[in-house]
Enzyme design. Structure first.
Site, PDB file in Angstrom:
ATOM      1  N   ARG A 128      26.198  87.457 113.858  1.00 38.22           N
ATOM      2  CA  ARG A 128      26.160  86.737 112.578  1.00 38.22           C
ATOM      3  C   ARG A 128      27.322  87.219 111.712  1.00 38.22           C
ATOM      4  O   ARG A 128      27.747  88.382 111.808  1.00 38.22           O
ATOM      5  CB  ARG A 128      24.838  86.993 111.857  1.00 38.22           C
ATOM      6  CG  ARG A 128      24.722  86.237 110.531  1.00 38.22           C
ATOM      7  CD  ARG A 128      23.519  86.668 109.718  1.00 38.22           C
ATOM      8  NE  ARG A 128      23.524  86.030 108.394  1.00 38.22           N
ATOM      9  CZ  ARG A 128      22.694  86.343 107.413  1.00 38.22           C
ATOM     10  NH1 ARG A 128      21.770  87.288 107.592  1.00 38.22           N
ATOM     11  NH2 ARG A 128      22.783  85.738 106.241  1.00 38.22           N
ATOM     12  N   HIS A 129      27.847  86.356 110.858  1.00 42.29           N
ATOM     13  CA  HIS A 129      28.955  86.735 109.987  1.00 42.29           C
ATOM     14  C   HIS A 129      28.558  87.855 109.027  1.00 42.29           C
ATOM     15  O   HIS A 129      27.370  88.110 108.779  1.00 42.29           O
ATOM     16  CB  HIS A 129      29.442  85.512 109.185  1.00 42.29           C
ATOM     17  CG  HIS A 129      28.423  84.965 108.232  1.00 42.29           C
ATOM     18  ND1 HIS A 129      28.118  85.546 107.011  1.00 42.29           N
ATOM     19  CD2 HIS A 129      27.615  83.873 108.328  1.00 42.29           C
ATOM     20  CE1 HIS A 129      27.189  84.852 106.402  1.00 42.29           C
ATOM     21  NE2 HIS A 129      26.849  83.827 107.172  1.00 42.29           N
ATOM     22  N   GLN A 143      28.448  89.868 105.246  1.00 40.67           N
ATOM     23  CA  GLN A 143      27.940  89.413 103.945  1.00 40.67           C
ATOM     24  C   GLN A 143      28.976  88.511 103.256  1.00 40.67           C
ATOM     25  O   GLN A 143      30.162  88.831 103.190  1.00 40.67           O
ATOM     26  CB  GLN A 143      27.638  90.596 103.039  1.00 40.67           C
ATOM     27  CG  GLN A 143      27.003  90.192 101.710  1.00 40.67           C
ATOM     28  CD  GLN A 143      27.033  91.308 100.682  1.00 40.67           C
ATOM     29  OE1 GLN A 143      28.106  91.767 100.281  1.00 40.67           O
ATOM     30  NE2 GLN A 143      25.854  91.759 100.265  1.00 40.67           N
ATOM     31  N   SER A 144      28.515  87.390 102.724  1.00 38.63           N
ATOM     32  CA  SER A 144      29.389  86.451 102.018  1.00 38.63           C
ATOM     33  C   SER A 144      29.127  86.514 100.515  1.00 38.63           C
ATOM     34  O   SER A 144      28.138  87.100 100.066  1.00 38.63           O
ATOM     35  CB  SER A 144      29.155  85.021 102.521  1.00 38.63           C
ATOM     36  OG  SER A 144      27.895  84.540 102.067  1.00 38.63           O
ATOM     37  N   TRP A 184      28.164  84.136  98.635  1.00 39.18           N
ATOM     38  CA  TRP A 184      26.911  83.447  98.310  1.00 39.18           C
ATOM     39  C   TRP A 184      25.694  84.228  98.793  1.00 39.18           C
ATOM     40  O   TRP A 184      24.618  84.114  98.191  1.00 39.18           O
ATOM     41  CB  TRP A 184      26.927  82.019  98.872  1.00 39.18           C
ATOM     42  CG  TRP A 184      27.728  81.070  98.030  1.00 39.18           C
ATOM     43  CD1 TRP A 184      28.675  81.405  97.096  1.00 39.18           C
ATOM     44  CD2 TRP A 184      27.643  79.641  98.024  1.00 39.18           C
ATOM     45  NE1 TRP A 184      29.201  80.277  96.525  1.00 39.18           N
ATOM     46  CE2 TRP A 184      28.587  79.169  97.070  1.00 39.18           C
ATOM     47  CE3 TRP A 184      26.897  78.718  98.729  1.00 39.18           C
ATOM     48  CZ2 TRP A 184      28.779  77.825  96.811  1.00 39.18           C
ATOM     49  CZ3 TRP A 184      27.085  77.366  98.480  1.00 39.18           C
ATOM     50  CH2 TRP A 184      28.018  76.918  97.527  1.00 39.18           C
ATOM     51  N   ASN A 185      25.830  85.013  99.881  1.00 33.30           N
ATOM     52  CA  ASN A 185      24.758  85.945 100.252  1.00 33.30           C
ATOM     53  C   ASN A 185      24.494  86.897  99.088  1.00 33.30           C
ATOM     54  O   ASN A 185      23.350  87.152  98.708  1.00 33.30           O
ATOM     55  CB  ASN A 185      25.145  86.773 101.479  1.00 33.30           C
ATOM     56  CG  ASN A 185      25.091  86.006 102.781  1.00 33.30           C
ATOM     57  OD1 ASN A 185      25.837  86.311 103.708  1.00 33.30           O
ATOM     58  ND2 ASN A 185      24.219  85.004 102.881  1.00 33.30           N
ATOM     59  N   ARG A 216      33.422  81.858 106.389  1.00 31.55           N
ATOM     60  CA  ARG A 216      32.798  83.175 106.469  1.00 31.55           C
ATOM     61  C   ARG A 216      32.587  83.636 107.906  1.00 31.55           C
ATOM     62  O   ARG A 216      32.701  84.818 108.224  1.00 31.55           O
ATOM     63  CB  ARG A 216      31.478  83.176 105.702  1.00 31.55           C
ATOM     64  CG  ARG A 216      30.449  82.136 106.144  1.00 31.55           C
ATOM     65  CD  ARG A 216      29.329  82.007 105.126  1.00 31.55           C
ATOM     66  NE  ARG A 216      28.241  81.110 105.523  1.00 31.55           N
ATOM     67  CZ  ARG A 216      28.233  79.805 105.292  1.00 31.55           C
ATOM     68  NH1 ARG A 216      29.273  79.235 104.685  1.00 31.55           N
ATOM     69  NH2 ARG A 216      27.192  79.057 105.649  1.00 31.55           N
ATOM     70  N   GLU A 265      26.287  76.514 110.195  1.00 28.30           N
ATOM     71  CA  GLU A 265      24.954  76.893 109.738  1.00 28.30           C
ATOM     72  C   GLU A 265      24.080  75.649 109.571  1.00 28.30           C
ATOM     73  O   GLU A 265      24.564  74.505 109.534  1.00 28.30           O
ATOM     74  CB  GLU A 265      25.060  77.677 108.428  1.00 28.30           C
ATOM     75  CG  GLU A 265      23.752  78.198 107.863  1.00 28.30           C
ATOM     76  CD  GLU A 265      22.969  79.111 108.806  1.00 28.30           C
ATOM     77  OE1 GLU A 265      22.649  78.647 109.924  1.00 28.30           O
ATOM     78  OE2 GLU A 265      22.652  80.254 108.424  1.00 28.30           O
TER      79      GLU A 265
END
Length: 509
Positions: A72-73, A75-76, A78-79, A123, A147
């Protein structure tokens, strides 16, 4: 009797055989809880889930074994903000997200991937670029790896979604599989996309594949690979830069490959750190600790009985005890066999020395219990004459067990799972952490009970000596178990199990 097909593999230079028992359509229910053990779903529920599973199309056959690593990518932005991302493409990696991706790169730096597939979203693609590093091959982007499409939800803060959509947002939280927005069923659409992804990934002529994508789509990839329906959404956790590994093994008859989940959500950080499960805080947790390595260096089924740990096993137990030191363990429940009891004792000693080790200000007391139902060795003993050369290091080896053996394993482990849930239901403590120590075979069966799967699924999971698997119960022991990780070994340091190196010889696997 344990019957295995004549498809030789090499393990430590010796011939072994691949299990070939095919799955047939069967019922899958939501993950097992204390309440569900005594109350089976209705016929309508059974029928609905059975129909969903039977509709699954088999995977195309493969010529050579393939290992797929899902990431999984990081932390973004928007996260970090708590904003609903979906398949929007406005967020980028934070500094923490970049650091997480760099940690994943270091974790995978020595692994020889043939190809990298990535979501086209910024991301995820940036995470893939960091992990891929200086490798010369181009990263392949696939829009099916984007996603989950959340339509009108996308871009909203979670409290905004709740205020604006009310009942629909509530359904997204509690019944995502049937959640409908803007005329779409996002989770159902996602499962269909995941199936399409696997068709393309398996068609590629490569043995080792890196896939970098997102939380929901990685959940769907894991679930569809091992045959789980949309009701398992949010049950198999995917953290930022968490790594999951799937083995695809050619079927000797040329049919759909045998598939084994080798690892789930091995994260850059600690898997037992305080946090949420599927967005919810939890005060009840079961940690499945696989006993340390034993003196049976060949790890054969015929020697599954009572063994002492070797020096590596002692080190693995000590490393596990160190990992758990930051948790206040309530109870340690162990199989009575020697290796499990030794592992449990080491964990207990470190827990009770927490004040001396600077992890707590006061001494701890940990209750120790033995459960005979966690000792599954005797189930295999009548068939040892037929299993002398079978190694439980082989991915999916449980697929080849005779039905009477798997039924006995599931029945005994079911009693053990009920005991663990009963222990967890003790309300005298605000937070309850139960550690269960047993052989990997016993814990595979317990994971099956947590997910409420029949014995046909036993070969879909793999565990290594010294590994841990974590199950959270945000709704208490009567609710669904959320699997935080399976077969986590990063805590073992230099003795950890490499992510992409199979236990089977590369030329033969």
């Amino acid at each position: 009797m344990i019957s295995l097909a004549n498809a030789p593999l090499l393990l430590n230079g010796r011939d072994h055989h691949l299990p070939t028992k095919r799955r047939t359509p069967f019922t899958v229910r939501p993950s097992s809880s204390l309440q569900e053990i005594d109350k089976s779903p209705t016929t309508a529920e059974d029928s609905k889930l059975r129909s969903e599973l039977c509709a699954l199309v088999p995977f195309p056959p493969i010529k050579a074994a393939k290992r797929v690593v899902l990431v999984r990518h990081g932390q973004s932005t928007w996260n970090e903000e708590g904003r609903i991302q979906g398949s929007s493409n406005f967020s980028v990696l934070t500094k923490k997200g970049e650091a997480q991706a760099e940690t994943s790169r270091q974790m995978l730096i020595d692994d020889s991937f043939d190809i990298c597939f990535s979501s086209p979203l910024i991301r995820s693609k940036r995470t893939a670029e960091i992990i891929w590093g200086t490798r010369e091959d181009e990263i392949i982007t696939d829009s099916d790896l984007r996603e989950i499409d959340l339509y009108s939800f996308q871009g909203l803060l979670k409290h905004e979604g709740k205020a604006k959509f009310g009942p629909a947002f509530r359904q997204w939280q509690v019944d995502a599989a049937n959640f409908n927005i803007d005329g779409h069923y996002p989770v159902r659409e996602l499962w269909g996309r995941a199936r399409n992804c696997w068709t393309k990934i398996l068609a590629h002529e490569s043995k080792s594949v890196l896939v970098v994508a997102h939380n929901a789509v990685n959940q769907a990839l894991v679930a569809t690979a091992i045959g789980l329906g949309t009701e398992y959404f949010r049950i198999l956790l995917q953290s930022n830069c968490g790594v999951s590994v799937l083995d695809f093994i050619p079927h000797p008859d040329g049919g759909s490959p045998l598939i084994c989940l080798n690892r789930l959500n091995q994260t850059p950080g600690s898997p037992v750190a305080t946090g949420s499960s599927a967005g919810r805080r939890t005060s009840r947790r079961i940690i499945l600790v696989c006993q340390g390595s034993t003196q049976d260096s060949e790890a054969t089924v015929s020697k599954l009985g009572d063994q002492q740990m070797n020096m590596l096993g002692v080190i693995q137990a000590q490393k596990t005890a160190e990992l758990l030191l930051d948790l206040k363990v309530s109870t340690i429940i162990s199989s009575p066999n020697n290796a499990s009891a030794q592992t449990a004792t080491i964990i207990s000693q470190v827990q009770e020395a927490a004040d001396c080790l600077g992890a707590d200000c006061v001494p701890r007391y940990v209750e120790m219990k033995n459960i005979p139902d966690l000792d599954v060795a005797e189930i295999f003993q009548p068939s040892t004459k037929d299993t002398t050369d079978i190694s439980y290091l082989l991915p999916g080896w449980l697929n080849g067990l005779d039905d009477t053996v798997t039924s006995a394993l599931r029945e005994r482990s079911g009693q053990a799972w009920h005991s663990l849930l009963t222990e967890l239901s003790d309300e005298s403590e605000e937070e309850k952490i139960v550690v269960a120590v047993a052989h990997p075979v016993a814990h595979i069966a317990l994971i099956g009970h947590c997910l409420n799967l029949t014995e046909e699924w036993l070969g879909s999971f793999h565990l290594d000596a010294g590994s841990i698997s974590v199950v959270d119960f945000p709704d208490g022991p009567t609710g669904r178990g959320i699997i935080r990780c399976i077969n986590y070994t990063a805590h073992l340091g230099r003795w950890s199990i490499p992510i992409t190196r199979s236990t089977v010889d590369d030329d033969s696997f």
